[in-house]
Design a protein around this motif. Structure first.
Motif, PDB file in Angstrom:
ATOM      1  N   ASP A  50       0.822  -1.200   0.000  1.00  0.00           N
ATOM      2  CA  ASP A  50       0.000   0.000   0.000  1.00  0.00           C
ATOM      3  C   ASP A  50       0.865   1.263   0.000  1.00  0.00           C
ATOM      4  N   SER A  65       0.938   4.054  -2.978  1.00  0.00           N
ATOM      5  CA  SER A  65       0.792   5.479  -2.685  1.00  0.00           C
ATOM      6  C   SER A  65       1.945   6.280  -3.301  1.00  0.00           C
ATOM      7  N   LYS A 101       1.343   6.546  -7.023  1.00  0.00           N
ATOM      8  CA  LYS A 101       0.225   7.460  -7.272  1.00  0.00           C
ATOM      9  C   LYS A 101       0.689   8.920  -7.141  1.00  0.00           C
ATOM     10  N   ASN A 102       1.519   9.208  -6.143  1.00  0.00           N
ATOM     11  CA  ASN A 102       2.022  10.568  -5.950  1.00  0.00           C
ATOM     12  C   ASN A 102       2.860  11.031  -7.143  1.00  0.00           C
TER      13      ASN A 102
END
Length: 257
Positions: free
Chosen positions: A197, A201, A204-205
């Motif tokens: 996870d 993240s 995604k950033n």
């Protein structure tokens, strides 16, 4: 008596002014000299090796004899080339992330430092994120990364291409994100992720922060290996960093003799 004191004060002020400007001039001259030495160092290292771009293969791998460079400095870890912005130089990796901030590739004291790989990274097996640092110098080192922000960058051939060769690997990366952050945000320098996870993240950033749409075509996936560049952005004393991410597109193992 008052006139004498006034004259004496003026003389003292003038003397301090001369000393101050002399010191400042010496600093400027030293700074220019340090920056000019960067090009001299790069030329010196280029003279000692033969760099070949293998145009016969689908991906333009860069062939460099890193072992020969390591004979000059054992900290030399690879050769980096970004053709679209004329960045073409050897990289080092020290025992910490401090030494090459103010030393050149020959380990001489130099305010311009040298571009280096995070001491935490291990290029033998490639971490998920390999981080590179370099000073923001005008038309030198990682100051060249600002050219990736040019509006017409995508008009250049292979504008997103990065060639990176180490002692045992020839690698091709493609730029997938570029953005600006404040200096207290170092999340982009994480090198490995134990939890999926957190990794999701992180990816995604990178996608969300990208400010150049031309790099969106090199979409990131969960299993990609990344090359991340970090340099200052703005005038001296800035609190901003320019960050560039590139993903691994191809890798060719070099057989050791």
């Amino acid at each position: 008596m008052k006139l004498y004191n006034l004259s004496k004060n003026k003389i003292t002020l003038a003397a301090f002014s001369i000393i101050f400007f002399t010191i400042m001039l010496a600093i400027v001259i030293k700074s220019i000299s340090d920056r000019n030495r960067i090009n001299e160092n790069i030329d010196n290292y280029k003279e000692n090796i033969k760099i070949v771009v293998n145009s016969e293969e689908e991906l333009p791998y860069l062939k460099v004899d890193i072992q020969k460079l390591k004979a000059k400095n054992k900290d030399v870890i690879g050769w980096l080339r970004i053709p679209s912005i004329a960045l073409d130089m050897p990289l080092v990796q020290g025992n910490d992330n401090e030494f090459y901030l103010n030393h050149d590739i020959d380990k001489n004291k130099n305010s311009a430092g040298w571009a280096f790989i995070d001491s935490r990274n291990n290029l033998n097996h490639l971490d998920m994120n390999t981080v590179l640092y370099g000073h923001n110098l005008i038309n030198r080192q990682f100051g060249l990364l600002k050219r990736l922000l040019d509006n017409n960058i995508n008009n250049k051939k292979d504008f997103d291409l990065i060639q990176f060769t180490t002692e045992d690997k020839e690698m091709i990366f493609k730029i997938c994100s570029i953005y600006i952050v404040k200096e207290n945000n170092w999340s982009y320098t994480e090198i490995s992720f134990e939890k999926d996870d957190r990794k999701a993240s992180f990816i995604k950033n990178i996608k969300d922060k990208n400010i150049k749409k031309v790099f969106n075509k090199n979409n990131l996936s969960f299993g990609d290996k990344l090359l991340t560049f970090s340099t200052c952005y703005g005038s001296s004393g800035t609190n901003k960093r320019l960050v560039v991410h590139a993903k691994l597109e191809g890798i060719k193992k070099i057989s050791k003799k």
